[in-house]
Structures are given as structure tokens and as C-alpha cells.
Design a protein around this motif. Structure first.
Motif, PDB file in Angstrom:
ATOM      1  N   UNK A   1       1.168   4.067   2.920  1.00 44.63           N
ATOM      2  CA  UNK A   1       0.064   4.938   2.537  1.00 44.63           C
ATOM      3  C   UNK A   1      -1.086   4.854   3.540  1.00 44.63           C
ATOM      4  N   UNK A   2      -1.179   5.864   4.397  1.00 44.70           N
ATOM      5  CA  UNK A   2      -2.333   6.027   5.267  1.00 44.70           C
ATOM      6  C   UNK A   2      -2.612   4.878   6.211  1.00 44.70           C
ATOM      7  N   UNK A   3      -1.534   4.268   6.771  1.00 45.56           N
ATOM      8  CA  UNK A   3      -1.778   3.116   7.646  1.00 45.56           C
ATOM      9  C   UNK A   3      -2.347   3.571   8.986  1.00 45.56           C
ATOM     10  N   UNK A   4      -3.234   2.741   9.508  1.00 40.82           N
ATOM     11  CA  UNK A   4      -3.814   2.942  10.827  1.00 40.82           C
ATOM     12  C   UNK A   4      -3.725   1.633  11.597  1.00 40.82           C
ATOM     13  N   UNK A   5      -3.430   1.738  12.869  1.00 40.13           N
ATOM     14  CA  UNK A   5      -3.331   0.547  13.702  1.00 40.13           C
ATOM     15  C   UNK A   5      -3.866   0.824  15.087  1.00 40.13           C
ATOM     16  N   UNK A   6      -4.417  -0.203  15.717  1.00 38.12           N
ATOM     17  CA  UNK A   6      -4.999   0.015  17.041  1.00 38.12           C
ATOM     18  C   UNK A   6      -4.776  -1.184  17.950  1.00 38.12           C
ATOM     19  N   UNK A   7      -4.726  -0.892  19.262  1.00 41.33           N
ATOM     20  CA  UNK A   7      -4.782  -1.891  20.323  1.00 41.33           C
ATOM     21  C   UNK A   7      -6.186  -1.825  20.898  1.00 41.33           C
ATOM     22  N   UNK A   8      -6.914  -2.927  20.832  1.00 38.71           N
ATOM     23  CA  UNK A   8      -8.282  -2.900  21.338  1.00 38.71           C
ATOM     24  C   UNK A   8      -9.104  -1.885  20.578  1.00 38.71           C
ATOM     25  N   UNK A   9      -9.599  -0.871  21.280  1.00 35.87           N
ATOM     26  CA  UNK A   9     -10.378   0.180  20.634  1.00 35.87           C
ATOM     27  C   UNK A   9      -9.616   1.495  20.546  1.00 35.87           C
ATOM     28  N   UNK A  10      -8.315   1.478  20.887  1.00 35.56           N
ATOM     29  CA  UNK A  10      -7.524   2.707  20.894  1.00 35.56           C
ATOM     30  C   UNK A  10      -6.611   2.744  19.674  1.00 35.56           C
ATOM     31  N   UNK A  11      -6.763   3.778  18.851  1.00 30.28           N
ATOM     32  CA  UNK A  11      -5.899   3.941  17.682  1.00 30.28           C
ATOM     33  C   UNK A  11      -4.553   4.501  18.125  1.00 30.28           C
ATOM     34  N   UNK A  12      -3.493   3.808  17.760  1.00 29.74           N
ATOM     35  CA  UNK A  12      -2.133   4.203  18.115  1.00 29.74           C
ATOM     36  C   UNK A  12      -1.406   4.779  16.910  1.00 29.74           C
ATOM     37  N   UNK A  13      -1.662   4.218  15.741  1.00 31.43           N
ATOM     38  CA  UNK A  13      -1.069   4.680  14.485  1.00 31.43           C
ATOM     39  C   UNK A  13      -2.196   5.271  13.650  1.00 31.43           C
ATOM     40  N   UNK A  14      -2.058   6.532  13.263  1.00 32.57           N
ATOM     41  CA  UNK A  14      -3.165   7.230  12.616  1.00 32.57           C
ATOM     42  C   UNK A  14      -2.723   7.882  11.300  1.00 32.57           C
ATOM     43  N   UNK A  15      -3.087   7.242  10.203  1.00 32.81           N
ATOM     44  CA  UNK A  15      -2.887   7.818   8.874  1.00 32.81           C
ATOM     45  C   UNK A  15      -1.422   8.160   8.597  1.00 32.81           C
ATOM     46  N   UNK A  16      -0.523   7.207   8.874  1.00 33.38           N
ATOM     47  CA  UNK A  16       0.904   7.418   8.659  1.00 33.38           C
ATOM     48  C   UNK A  16       1.269   7.077   7.219  1.00 33.38           C
ATOM     49  N   UNK A  17       1.959   8.001   6.550  1.00 36.53           N
ATOM     50  CA  UNK A  17       2.404   7.809   5.167  1.00 36.53           C
ATOM     51  C   UNK A  17       3.833   8.308   5.016  1.00 36.53           C
ATOM     52  N   UNK A  18       4.617   7.605   4.213  1.00 32.29           N
ATOM     53  CA  UNK A  18       5.941   8.091   3.798  1.00 32.29           C
ATOM     54  C   UNK A  18       6.454   7.197   2.684  1.00 32.29           C
ATOM     55  N   UNK A  19       7.483   7.679   1.989  1.00 36.23           N
ATOM     56  CA  UNK A  19       8.128   6.934   0.912  1.00 36.23           C
ATOM     57  C   UNK A  19       9.630   6.919   1.134  1.00 36.23           C
ATOM     58  N   UNK A  20      10.257   5.805   0.759  1.00 36.87           N
ATOM     59  CA  UNK A  20      11.710   5.698   0.826  1.00 36.87           C
ATOM     60  C   UNK A  20      12.228   5.083  -0.461  1.00 36.87           C
ATOM     61  N   UNK A  21      13.320   5.628  -0.970  1.00 36.68           N
ATOM     62  CA  UNK A  21      13.995   5.016  -2.096  1.00 36.68           C
ATOM     63  C   UNK A  21      14.870   3.862  -1.606  1.00 36.68           C
ATOM     64  N   UNK A  22      15.233   2.993  -2.524  1.00 36.77           N
ATOM     65  CA  UNK A  22      16.076   1.860  -2.173  1.00 36.77           C
ATOM     66  C   UNK A  22      17.405   2.341  -1.602  1.00 36.77           C
ATOM     67  N   UNK A  23      17.786   1.779  -0.444  1.00 34.45           N
ATOM     68  CA  UNK A  23      19.043   2.127   0.181  1.00 34.45           C
ATOM     69  C   UNK A  23      19.006   3.354   1.069  1.00 34.45           C
ATOM     70  N   UNK A  24      17.876   4.017   1.169  1.00 30.59           N
ATOM     71  CA  UNK A  24      17.786   5.182   2.053  1.00 30.59           C
ATOM     72  C   UNK A  24      17.559   4.759   3.506  1.00 30.59           C
ATOM     73  N   UNK A  25      17.927   5.661   4.406  1.00 34.00           N
ATOM     74  CA  UNK A  25      17.647   5.496   5.832  1.00 34.00           C
ATOM     75  C   UNK A  25      16.649   6.565   6.250  1.00 34.00           C
ATOM     76  N   UNK A  26      15.576   6.126   6.910  1.00 25.23           N
ATOM     77  CA  UNK A  26      14.567   7.036   7.451  1.00 25.23           C
ATOM     78  C   UNK A  26      14.678   7.064   8.963  1.00 25.23           C
ATOM     79  N   UNK A  27      14.817   8.243   9.540  1.00 21.13           N
ATOM     80  CA  UNK A  27      14.735   8.407  10.990  1.00 21.13           C
ATOM     81  C   UNK A  27      13.276   8.659  11.350  1.00 21.13           C
TER      82      UNK A  27
END
Length: 247
Positions: free
Chosen positions: A20-46
Motif C-alpha cells: 500500500x503506497x510504498x515509497x523508497x529512496x536512495x539519498x534524496x532521490x525517490x526510486x519507488x513512488x506510491x507503489x500498491x498491489x495485492x496478491x492472493x496466496x499462491x499467485x504469481x505477479x509479473x
């Protein structure tokens, strides 16, 4: 269907892994911006996108490796708040990352690499069961792990993850540099792992191969989600593939 309509679609299955809405950064640069998704048990996400789209960074953020640093958002796995945990704590909950470089330990045999993964609980698959899944590893159990072929090293990296008790497997470029016949073998293995109820997030530049295997797909562009839906939708949407995957 517009880009925003695709993102807004909710999965029909109950979520086992909820991001839910993850954000991640190296130093002051945001690399991951508001990433969200859901997976059921046993599913594969590409998890797809062009080079530099933020795919590997998203996996590392999920695995709580510390780089990129998680600055916002939540990661829930079977009710466990991974976003509040360090990497070793998330691993103890059943999260396993198989990185692109595989990180086979030099100086140790195939079997010793597997045994090392089982030093501390929770222990997963018995080593003999891993050999049943990957007969080549059984044949080379006394061989130093780093001297294996690329495909065999990938098998060992996956086998080492299974040697722990895992619920979610994060795979970074498992097909890279492998011959088509080995890619097919790894794909069959991932199908077997799915049958065991293990949920998988797969980052792969071979997008078509990943989509044929996956249940769901998320496409990233500059660290943000531009598509969240079924793998079939991506396979059937040529304009979407050309725009974000160049295939």
C-alpha cells in the motif's frame, strides 16, 4: 480502459500480500513512488517495466534490505506488518529474496549452501526434496556452488530460498542469461512452487515469458505503477506493451 482505471481496479481475490503506497529512496532521490498491489496466496505477479523503471528497487524495498529506504506506505503479508520490520525479521516471517546476482557462497558445495540456509529456524523444505525438484543439484551436491552453470546457480539460489520456510518469494531476473530450455525448466519449477501455495513476485526483462507464467501483472514507469491487472490483459493489449515494455 484508461491508465487510471487500470490502476484503480481491485483484485477479486483476498489479499495475502498487500502493498500500500510504498515509497523508497536512495539519498534524496525517490526510486519507488506510491507503489500498491495485492496478491492472493499462491499467485504469481509479473513486475514489469523498462530498464530503470524501479523493479529491482521495489523488490528490495519489499524485502526490507535498507536500500532503498522505505519512507512511506505499508507492506502486509498474511497479516504481518513487514513495513515495521528489518530484513531478518521479514525473512523470519517467510519472505525470501533471490537477487539477480544469486549470491552463491564461494568455497561451499551445493549441499553446504543449502545446509547453511537451514542453520536457524524456521526450516523449510528438506534438502532431499529440493534435489527432487532440481535433480541436477543432487547430481552436483559435492561440487562447489560457484562453479555451476548459470542455470544451475539459479536453481541453487531458488533451492536455498526453499530451504527456509517461506510464504512469499521475490525473484529478480531469474531468466537472465539462460538458454531457452533452462528458462522453461525454471518456469515449470515456479509453477510447482505456486502449487505449494507460495506467493511469488517475479521481476523479469523477458516480459512475455513472465506474463505467460503469471496470474497478475504490475507495470512500473519511473518508479510508479502505470498498470495493475491480469497478465492476460497485458498480453492482449498491444498498445500497452509497446508503450511501457517495447514488445
Amino acid at each position: 480502459m484508461t491508465r487510471h482505471e487500470r490502476i484503480a481496479q481491485a483484485p477479486t481475490e483476498a489479499a495475502f500480500l498487500s502493498v500500500r503506497g510504498i515509497q523508497g529512496y536512495y539519498g534524496e532521490s525517490y526510486i519507488v513512488q506510491d507503489v500498491s498491489f495485492d496478491l492472493a496466496e499462491g499467485q504469481i505477479l509479473a513486475l514489469l517495466g523498462r530498464n530503470g523503471a524501479g523493479k529491482t528497487s521495489t523488490l528490495r524495498t519489499l524485502a526490507r534490505t535498507g536500500t532503498p529506504q522505505l519512507t512511506a506506505g505499508e507492506i502486509w503479508m498474511n497479516g504481518a506488518p513487514l513495513h515495521r520490520m528489518k530484513a531478518h525479521q521479514a525473512a523470519a516471517q517467510g519472505l525470501a529474496l533471490v537477487p539477480e546476482d544469486r549470491r552463491i557462497i564461494a568455497g561451499l558445495t551445493v549441499e553446504e549452501n543449502l545446509q547453511l540456509a537451514q542453520i536457524a529456524p524456521p526450516v523449510g523444505w528438506p534438502i532431499e526434496r529440493i534435489y527432487e525438484l532440481f535433480p541436477r543439484l543432487g547430481e552436483r551436491r559435492r561440487q562447489e556452488g560457484v562453479t555451476l552453470s548459470g542455470g544451475e546457480q539459479q536453481m541453487l539460489a531458488i533451492g536455498r530460498a526453499l530451504a527456509r520456510e517461506i510464504k512469499v518469494l521475490l525473484l529478480d531476473e531469474p531468466y537472465e542469461g539462460l538458454a531457452p530450455v533452462i528458462v522453461q525448466e525454471i518456469a515449470k519449477t515456479l509453477e510447482l512452487i505456486r502449487d505449494q501455495g507460495i506467493t511469488t513476485v517475479l521481476v523479469e526483462q523477458n516480459a512475455v515469458a513472465a506474463l505467460k507464467l503469471a496470474d497478475r501483472a504490475v507495470i512500473l514507469d519511473t518508479g510508479s505503477v502505470v498498470f495493475d491487472g491480469t497478465a492476460r490483459e497485458v498480453l492482449e493489449d498491444e498498445a500497452l506493451r509497446q508503450q511501457y515494455l517495447a514488445i
